[in-house]
Design a protein around this motif. Structure first.
Motif, PDB file in Angstrom:
ATOM      1  N   ASP A 220       0.826  -1.212   0.000  1.00 20.96           N
ATOM      2  CA  ASP A 220       0.000   0.000   0.000  1.00 20.96           C
ATOM      3  C   ASP A 220       0.855   1.255   0.000  1.00 20.96           C
ATOM      4  O   ASP A 220       0.339   2.371   0.148  1.00 20.96           O
ATOM      5  CB  ASP A 220      -0.914   0.018   1.221  1.00 20.96           C
ATOM      6  N   GLY A 221       2.176   1.091  -0.114  1.00 19.58           N
ATOM      7  CA  GLY A 221       3.062   2.246  -0.270  1.00 19.58           C
ATOM      8  C   GLY A 221       3.583   2.870   1.014  1.00 19.58           C
ATOM      9  O   GLY A 221       4.117   3.975   0.986  1.00 19.58           O
ATOM     10  N   TYR A 222       3.418   2.184   2.168  1.00 19.86           N
ATOM     11  CA  TYR A 222       3.874   2.760   3.443  1.00 19.86           C
ATOM     12  C   TYR A 222       5.231   2.202   3.870  1.00 19.86           C
ATOM     13  O   TYR A 222       5.522   1.031   3.652  1.00 19.86           O
ATOM     14  CB  TYR A 222       2.887   2.428   4.567  1.00 19.86           C
ATOM     15  N   ARG A 223       6.033   3.049   4.527  1.00 17.58           N
ATOM     16  CA  ARG A 223       7.191   2.553   5.260  1.00 17.58           C
ATOM     17  C   ARG A 223       6.672   1.739   6.442  1.00 17.58           C
ATOM     18  O   ARG A 223       5.518   1.892   6.853  1.00 17.58           O
ATOM     19  CB  ARG A 223       8.026   3.712   5.785  1.00 17.58           C
ATOM     20  N   PHE A 224       7.523   0.893   7.014  1.00 17.01           N
ATOM     21  CA  PHE A 224       7.022   0.008   8.067  1.00 17.01           C
ATOM     22  C   PHE A 224       8.068  -0.243   9.136  1.00 17.01           C
ATOM     23  O   PHE A 224       9.241   0.049   8.956  1.00 17.01           O
ATOM     24  CB  PHE A 224       6.599  -1.327   7.447  1.00 17.01           C
ATOM     25  N   TYR A 225       7.586  -0.774  10.259  1.00 14.84           N
ATOM     26  CA  TYR A 225       8.484  -1.299  11.290  1.00 14.84           C
ATOM     27  C   TYR A 225       8.450  -2.818  11.194  1.00 14.84           C
ATOM     28  O   TYR A 225       7.443  -3.389  10.783  1.00 14.84           O
ATOM     29  CB  TYR A 225       8.028  -0.867  12.687  1.00 14.84           C
ATOM     30  N   ASP A 226       9.527  -3.468  11.611  1.00 13.93           N
ATOM     31  CA  ASP A 226       9.580  -4.927  11.548  1.00 13.93           C
ATOM     32  C   ASP A 226       8.852  -5.556  12.733  1.00 13.93           C
ATOM     33  O   ASP A 226       8.867  -5.016  13.834  1.00 13.93           O
ATOM     34  CB  ASP A 226      11.031  -5.415  11.588  1.00 13.93           C
ATOM     35  N   LEU A 227       8.238  -6.697  12.491  1.00 15.82           N
ATOM     36  CA  LEU A 227       7.624  -7.487  13.556  1.00 15.82           C
ATOM     37  C   LEU A 227       8.158  -8.913  13.406  1.00 15.82           C
ATOM     38  O   LEU A 227       8.033  -9.504  12.337  1.00 15.82           O
ATOM     39  CB  LEU A 227       6.100  -7.456  13.411  1.00 15.82           C
ATOM     40  N   TYR A 228       8.785  -9.429  14.458  1.00 12.52           N
ATOM     41  CA  TYR A 228       9.405 -10.758  14.377  1.00 12.52           C
ATOM     42  C   TYR A 228       8.752 -11.737  15.343  1.00 12.52           C
ATOM     43  O   TYR A 228       8.210 -11.338  16.366  1.00 12.52           O
ATOM     44  CB  TYR A 228      10.875 -10.685  14.786  1.00 12.52           C
ATOM     45  N   CYS A 229       8.907 -13.032  15.033  1.00 15.34           N
ATOM     46  CA  CYS A 229       8.658 -14.057  16.046  1.00 15.34           C
ATOM     47  C   CYS A 229       9.960 -14.210  16.811  1.00 15.34           C
ATOM     48  O   CYS A 229      11.017 -14.375  16.221  1.00 15.34           O
ATOM     49  CB  CYS A 229       8.271 -15.392  15.423  1.00 15.34           C
ATOM     50  N   ALA A 230       9.887 -14.141  18.147  1.00 12.75           N
ATOM     51  CA  ALA A 230      11.095 -14.192  18.965  1.00 12.75           C
ATOM     52  C   ALA A 230      11.160 -15.454  19.805  1.00 12.75           C
ATOM     53  O   ALA A 230      11.797 -15.486  20.844  1.00 12.75           O
ATOM     54  CB  ALA A 230      11.179 -12.955  19.843  1.00 12.75           C
ATOM     55  N   GLU A 231      10.448 -16.500  19.378  1.00  6.50           N
ATOM     56  CA  GLU A 231      10.502 -17.766  20.130  1.00  6.50           C
ATOM     57  C   GLU A 231      10.707 -18.854  19.087  1.00  6.50           C
ATOM     58  O   GLU A 231       9.855 -19.043  18.222  1.00  6.50           O
ATOM     59  CB  GLU A 231       9.184 -17.982  20.873  1.00  6.50           C
ATOM     60  N   TYR A 232      11.821 -19.573  19.188  1.00  8.35           N
ATOM     61  CA  TYR A 232      12.136 -20.554  18.156  1.00  8.35           C
ATOM     62  C   TYR A 232      10.986 -21.555  18.008  1.00  8.35           C
ATOM     63  O   TYR A 232      10.611 -22.215  18.966  1.00  8.35           O
ATOM     64  CB  TYR A 232      13.447 -21.274  18.480  1.00  8.35           C
ATOM     65  N   CYS A 233      10.424 -21.639  16.799  1.00  7.98           N
ATOM     66  CA  CYS A 233       9.198 -22.415  16.625  1.00  7.98           C
ATOM     67  C   CYS A 233       9.271 -23.388  15.459  1.00  7.98           C
ATOM     68  O   CYS A 233       8.250 -23.802  14.935  1.00  7.98           O
ATOM     69  CB  CYS A 233       8.011 -21.465  16.464  1.00  7.98           C
ATOM     70  N   GLY A 234      10.478 -23.751  15.028  1.00  5.97           N
ATOM     71  CA  GLY A 234      10.592 -24.766  13.978  1.00  5.97           C
ATOM     72  C   GLY A 234      11.247 -24.242  12.709  1.00  5.97           C
ATOM     73  O   GLY A 234      11.783 -23.132  12.677  1.00  5.97           O
ATOM     74  N   THR A 235      11.154 -25.075  11.659  1.00  5.75           N
ATOM     75  CA  THR A 235      11.904 -24.868  10.422  1.00  5.75           C
ATOM     76  C   THR A 235      11.956 -23.423   9.930  1.00  5.75           C
ATOM     77  O   THR A 235      13.019 -22.882   9.676  1.00  5.75           O
ATOM     78  CB  THR A 235      11.291 -25.733   9.295  1.00  5.75           C
ATOM     79  N   ASN A 236      10.794 -22.790   9.741  1.00  2.78           N
ATOM     80  CA  ASN A 236      10.791 -21.461   9.131  1.00  2.78           C
ATOM     81  C   ASN A 236      10.650 -20.330  10.147  1.00  2.78           C
ATOM     82  O   ASN A 236      10.177 -19.246   9.825  1.00  2.78           O
ATOM     83  CB  ASN A 236       9.655 -21.354   8.105  1.00  2.78           C
ATOM     84  N   HIS A 237      11.071 -20.593  11.368  1.00  2.00           N
ATOM     85  CA  HIS A 237      10.976 -19.570  12.411  1.00  2.00           C
ATOM     86  C   HIS A 237      11.595 -18.248  11.962  1.00  2.00           C
ATOM     87  O   HIS A 237      11.028 -17.177  12.172  1.00  2.00           O
ATOM     88  CB  HIS A 237      11.674 -20.068  13.671  1.00  2.00           C
ATOM     89  N   SER A 238      12.760 -18.330  11.329  1.00  2.00           N
ATOM     90  CA  SER A 238      13.461 -17.088  10.970  1.00  2.00           C
ATOM     91  C   SER A 238      12.704 -16.291   9.916  1.00  2.00           C
ATOM     92  O   SER A 238      12.993 -15.126   9.692  1.00  2.00           O
ATOM     93  CB  SER A 238      14.865 -17.399  10.480  1.00  2.00           C
ATOM     94  N   GLN A 239      11.748 -16.932   9.246  1.00  2.00           N
ATOM     95  CA  GLN A 239      10.983 -16.184   8.249  1.00  2.00           C
ATOM     96  C   GLN A 239       9.608 -15.785   8.762  1.00  2.00           C
ATOM     97  O   GLN A 239       8.783 -15.263   8.021  1.00  2.00           O
ATOM     98  CB  GLN A 239      10.834 -17.021   6.981  1.00  2.00           C
ATOM     99  N   MET A 240       9.369 -16.021  10.039  1.00  2.00           N
ATOM    100  CA  MET A 240       8.068 -15.686  10.610  1.00  2.00           C
ATOM    101  C   MET A 240       8.066 -14.204  10.999  1.00  2.00           C
ATOM    102  O   MET A 240       8.216 -13.846  12.162  1.00  2.00           O
ATOM    103  CB  MET A 240       7.797 -16.574  11.827  1.00  2.00           C
ATOM    104  N   GLN A 241       7.947 -13.374   9.971  1.00  2.00           N
ATOM    105  CA  GLN A 241       8.059 -11.943  10.198  1.00  2.00           C
ATOM    106  C   GLN A 241       6.956 -11.230   9.435  1.00  2.00           C
ATOM    107  O   GLN A 241       6.462 -11.726   8.449  1.00  2.00           O
ATOM    108  CB  GLN A 241       9.357 -11.412   9.630  1.00  2.00           C
ATOM    109  N   THR A 242       6.628 -10.077   9.933  1.00  2.00           N
ATOM    110  CA  THR A 242       5.712  -9.246   9.164  1.00  2.00           C
ATOM    111  C   THR A 242       6.028  -7.786   9.461  1.00  2.00           C
ATOM    112  O   THR A 242       7.104  -7.495   9.997  1.00  2.00           O
ATOM    113  CB  THR A 242       4.240  -9.633   9.431  1.00  2.00           C
ATOM    114  N   VAL A 243       5.133  -6.896   9.087  1.00  2.00           N
ATOM    115  CA  VAL A 243       5.436  -5.475   9.212  1.00  2.00           C
ATOM    116  C   VAL A 243       4.342  -4.745   9.986  1.00  2.00           C
ATOM    117  O   VAL A 243       3.215  -5.225  10.069  1.00  2.00           O
ATOM    118  CB  VAL A 243       5.576  -4.816   7.813  1.00  2.00           C
TER     119      VAL A 243
END
Ligand code: HEC
Ligand code: CU
Length: 395
Positions: A220-243
């Motif tokens: 939608d054209g906005y700058r953003f802040y990062d939002l992470y998962c901070a509890e190891y939760c399996g294979t793709n934990h490091s990609q469990m992110q949003t904005v």
């Protein structure tokens, strides 16, 4: 990063932040206090650490005895000195405890009238529930207004972490946890809607999904802040992110929510493709034939699946629908290797129309040779749909 796992959100990076900054941007009413306590504790620790270390090594050097000399026992002590160095620093500890506890209580006391958003965490993504049937992976809030997140997990323990806001809280299956914060200022809108639409069209042509990391702004054209998962939760934990996007006014947020509230008259398969991205299917199902955690959709519709426990099933509308609502009912085997039954149920999470759109999307990726479904079957679905759609509007 993007070439690693094509079906997941690429790693986010704070490219807009200064290279010299030690902390991420400070963007909530909590960040000033948290940083203050952090620096206070760190500086006190360093101020004690240096003289203690110097004295330790200095005395070890000074009182070192030569080889063969007899060891002596310690014969005296200084009560005043020992009282001073024990009681003195404990005042500092009380100060640390006071500020730590006060901040903690502040984080746990949600102001009345906070704007509420539901959060569903799952392996591996986030669903932010804005009501009115709108569930979206991005977190959108209003600047200067307290926001409360009511959070739960569909599978294992996750943790919602927004570094710029200095907030983090575990998200636990089987219970609701909460957190709140107040963002300081709105996110800058750096691209117009037309520019965003052009980029989205280009992505569609090139068959790739939105790259937040490369573009540093949302669809939608906005700058953003990062939002992470901070509890190891399996294979793709490091990609469990949003904005996180902060809107200037409630009206602007409402307009954004409205934009995602219905399929409208969009083509079901195209809308299904969006749900595939937004609702986390893409973290486990690829579109290019790659075997991720679950089977790829490419060429799957119309083929036959071997099932755990024997038997086979044709991948048709009913099977896809059942797989979405009750994934453990039939667990697929492919090339002799069974999948782990880790898919969360989407029962109550997707409307009938959403499921219909996903089925159409998966169908559109089906095996070309098997795509000519018997007329009776497709008529069946056609008859089902208007009724489903109207029951949806009635809700
Ligand atoms: C955590 C990973 C995960 C997520 C997220 C996920 N799935 Fe699955 N899915 C699987 C696994 C693993 C299987 C195979 C095992 C089974 O049948 O339960 C599967 C099976 C399926 C099947 C049967 C496919 C076949 O070819 O046999 C369909 C259809 C499906 N998923 C659709 C979806 C949709 C639609 C979504 C998003 C709304 C989704 N899945 C989200 C892991 C996931
Ligand atoms: Cu997680």
């Amino acid at each position: 990063m993007t070439h690693m796992a094509p079906a997941t959100m690429s790693l986010l990076g704070d490219k807009t932040a200064s290279k010299l900054s030690f902390f991420p941007e400070s963007a909530s009413s909590f960040s000033g206090e948290s940083d203050w306590v952090f620096w206070f504790i760190s500086i006190v620790c360093i101020l004690f650490f240096i003289p203690i270390s110097v004295a330790l090594f200095g005395f070890a050097w000074k009182y070192k005895k030569g080889k063969g000399e007899k060891a002596e026992s310690q014969i005296d002590h200084n009560t005043t000195l020992e009282l001073v160095w024990s009681i003195g620093p404990s005042f500092l500890l009380v100060v640390m405890f006071y500020f730590g506890a006060a901040n903690y209580l502040n984080h746990r006391s949600v102001p009345e009238g906070a704007y509420e958003i539901g959060v569903d965490a799952y392996k591996w993504g986030w669903g932010m529930n804005y009501g009115r049937g709108v569930i979206h992976p991005e977190l959108h809030i209003v600047a200067g207004e307290p926001t409360k997140l009511t959070m739960t997990s569909k599978d294992v323990i996750h943790s919602l972490y927004i570094p710029a806001f200095r907030v983090k809280k575990d998200v636990v299956p089987g219970r609701y946890n909460y957190m709140w914060f107040k963002a300081s200022g709105p996110s800058e809108k750096v691209k117009t809607d037309e520019e965003c639409a052009q980029l989205a069209a280009k992505d569609k042509e090139e068959n790739r999904s939105w790259d937040y990391d490369e573009r540093q702004f949302t669809p939608d054209g906005y700058r953003f802040y990062d939002l992470y998962c901070a509890e190891y939760c399996g294979t793709n934990h490091s990609q469990m992110q949003t904005v996180v996007v902060v809107h200037e006014t409630q009206a602007e947020l409402d307009a954004w929510i409205k934009k995602y509230s219905t399929r409208g008259d969009e083509d079901p398969a195209a809308y299904g493709a969006k749900l595939y991205e937004r609702r986390g299917c893409k973290s486990c199902h690829s579109l290019d034939g790659t075997r991720l955690v679950g089977p790829s959709y490419k060429g799957s519709f119309g083929t036959t699946r071997d099932l755990v426990g024997g038997g086979q099933v044709k991948v048709d509308e009913n099977y896809v629908r059942e797989s979405i609502l009750n994934p453990k009912a039939k667990v697929a085997i492919q090339q002799g290797v069974a999948y782990q039954p880790v898919m969360p149920s989407y029962k109550g999470q997707l409307s009938d129309d959403d499921i219909y759109s996903l089925v159409e999307f998966i169908k559109s990726l089906g095996d070309a040779s098997a795509s000519s479904t018997p007329a009776a079957e497709s008529q069946d679905t056609a008859a089902e749909t208007p009724a489903e759609a109207s029951s949806e509007t009635a809700k």
